[in-house]
Design an enzyme around this catalytic site. Structure first.
Site, PDB file in Angstrom:
ATOM      1  N   TYR A 124       0.825  -1.217   0.000  1.00  0.00           N
ATOM      2  CA  TYR A 124       0.000   0.000   0.000  1.00  0.00           C
ATOM      3  C   TYR A 124       0.859   1.266   0.000  1.00  0.00           C
ATOM      4  CZ  TYR A 124      -4.417  -2.476   0.914  1.00  0.00           C
ATOM      5  OH  TYR A 124      -5.535  -3.265   0.838  1.00  0.00           O
ATOM      6  N   ASP A 125       1.749   1.364   0.969  1.00  0.00           N
ATOM      7  CA  ASP A 125       2.568   2.571   1.078  1.00  0.00           C
ATOM      8  C   ASP A 125       3.719   2.298   2.036  1.00  0.00           C
ATOM      9  OD1 ASP A 125       3.652   5.147   1.579  1.00  0.00           O
ATOM     10  OD2 ASP A 125       1.752   6.082   1.065  1.00  0.00           O
TER      11      ASP A 125
END
Length: 480
Positions: free
Chosen positions: A279-280
């Site tokens: 995701y990040d």
């Protein structure tokens, strides 16, 4: 002294300079709780959703991946072996939900001028209330009613993160959503009741905010905020350490102006396994908990935000602000401190600037203006360095006193296990913050013990002028 700097437990990710809607989709939890056993038969909503995608020519029985019930809730499951960087799915623009699709809808004329997320949230709520009359109902039916994000926690659950920065961030987030709702209710919803025949509440708005915060893609060409049905079912893997090339927007074909969203698998996947992405890499556990409703165990996700202020009451406020702005900073600076990692590079210089006073204030004079930041890279004086250590250590002690539990109690809870998903997040967050606070305290405790061994500005200046001997003693020249 008149300056003020402190560890701020109210530091808000919402107001943090690195915070924005740059979020891939969230692991949904609409059908089973996190960690629950997989269900062999997909629920009817999921089968209907897949049938709709088939009718819209988005998927076929040969598609590499298909929605399924997994431990996180829903996810994308490989129907066959998938190689690294292989395209898993492609979703045409007609299925995207973004400000552009809102503008083309029945409420588009009244949504112009609204913040992108607000207009998309209003669209989602309205389409949800329309039920089977909405073209999007098959997609909306698979959206969760809530996630494990802290914005959906009860008062009792929020009590478990008492004293944490995550709690104040969560409260700030909910207050922000409520203020946006009240404004849009007054300006858009109530004056246009023919478009919004059903009552819309702040809870509806919070639901839409949570959906967007957890599922919207961004960092895409020409798209700041977009929901991609089917693609937003993909879950996160902590073992994937790259965000590159997992998804992109591209042309549908050589002679077509249409756009498609293309999702690739960053790693090879066996048939029957989940297709996952990262995701990040830059999000802290607090941000993961707020956006998606989960945390990771790695220390690189464990952070605490140090908030430093140049007080307006400081007699040297103007000079300090000028120096800060000249070096790309401001009256308030945020420093994310990660467990077991060195302090951010600019933190000590900024601390020294904030604490600068007394006889050290000569460095604020205009003659030093172009060189003062370089001087602040090293200790200025014993008094300045001692104040920094004392205030930061006291702030750490004060922050640690604000929790309802000790670190030892948290570690025991983690060891004993059998925690619900939300309690697991709460214990992980508060234990992580405490570890970072102890980490910060240990750094400045060690520095405090080395104060007599450090070289300060005046000593460096004398040495540069050749007035310090080999043993560090000052050389005095006597007249002949």
């Amino acid at each position: 002294m008149s300056t003020l700097f402190y560890l701020n437990p109210s530091s808000s990710i919402l107001n943090h300079p690195h915070s924005h809607f740059k979020t891939p989709p969230k692991r949904p939890s609409s059908y089973i709780t996190s960690g629950g056993p997989p269900q062999p038969t997909p629920p009817q909503q999921l089968q209907t959703f897949w049938q709709w995608l088939s009718e819209e020519k988005v998927v076929t029985h040969k598609s590499p991946a298909k929605p399924g019930v997994v431990s996180e809730g829903l996810g994308l499951v490989a129907q066959r072996d998938i190689s690294r960087n292989e395209v898993v799915l492609e979703v045409p623009k007609k299925l995207w939900i973004n400000p552009e699709s809102v503008a083309a809808s029945e409420i588009g004329s009244v949504c112009s001028g609204l913040k992108p997320w607000v207009c998309v949230a209003l669209f989602l709520i309205r389409e949800k209330m329309r039920g089977g009359e909405s073209w999007w109902w098959r997609y909306i039916d698979v959206l969760p009613e809530c996630t494990d994000s802290t914005i959906f926690w009860s008062e009792e659950e929020l009590y478990e993160i008492q004293g944490t920065q995550l709690l104040s961030t969560t409260v700030g987030c909910k207050d922000y959503v409520q203020s946006e709702f009240l404004r849009v209710e007054e300006e858009i919803i109530l004056p246009n009741q023919k478009l919004f025949p059903s009552t819309i509440t702040v809870e509806d708005f919070l639901w839409a905010f949570g959906i967007l915060r957890s599922r919207a893609f961004s960092r895409l060409r020409g798209q700041n905020l977009v929901l991609i049905p089917l693609a937003d079912l993909i879950n996160h893997s902590s073992s994937i350490k790259t965000e590159d090339y997992a998804y992109e927007i591209k042309g549908a074909g050589l002679f077509s102006r249409d756009l498609i969203f293309s999702l690739r698998s960053p790693v090879a996947v066996k048939a029957g396994e989940q297709v996952l992405i990262q995701y990040d890499l830059n999000k802290s556990n607090a941000e993961l908990a707020l956006d998606y409703g989960f945390i990771e165990s790695g220390s690189d996700r464990v952070t605490y935000t140090l908030n430093l202020d140049i007080a307006e009451s400081d007699e040297n406020f103007g000079d300090k602000l000028d120096i800060a702005e000249t070096n790309g900073m401001n009256t308030t600076a945020y420093f994310d401190i990660t467990l077991d990692q060195p302090l951010p590079k600019e933190m000590l210089p900024y601390l020294r600037l904030v604490a600068l006073g007394g006889t050290d204030a000569f460095l604020l004079e205009s003659i030093f203006r172009n060189a003062v930041w370089d001087h602040l890279q090293l200790p200025v004086s014993r008094a300045n360095e001692e104040v920094i250590c004392q205030v930061v250590r006291n702030a750490c002690k004060s922050a640690l006193a604000g929790y309802n539990t000790t670190l030892e109690e948290d570690e025991k809870l983690k060891t004993d296990g059998n925690l619900s998903p939300r309690l697991q997040i709460a214990v992980g967050i508060r234990a992580g913050e405490k570890k970072v606070l102890h980490h910060i305290d240990s750094i400045f405790k060690e520095r405090e013990q080395e104060l007599d061994e450090l070289e300060y500005y005046q000593e460096r200046r004398l040495r540069d002028l050749g007035l310090v001997g080999e043993q560090g003693d000052i050389i005095f020249w006597e007249p002949k």
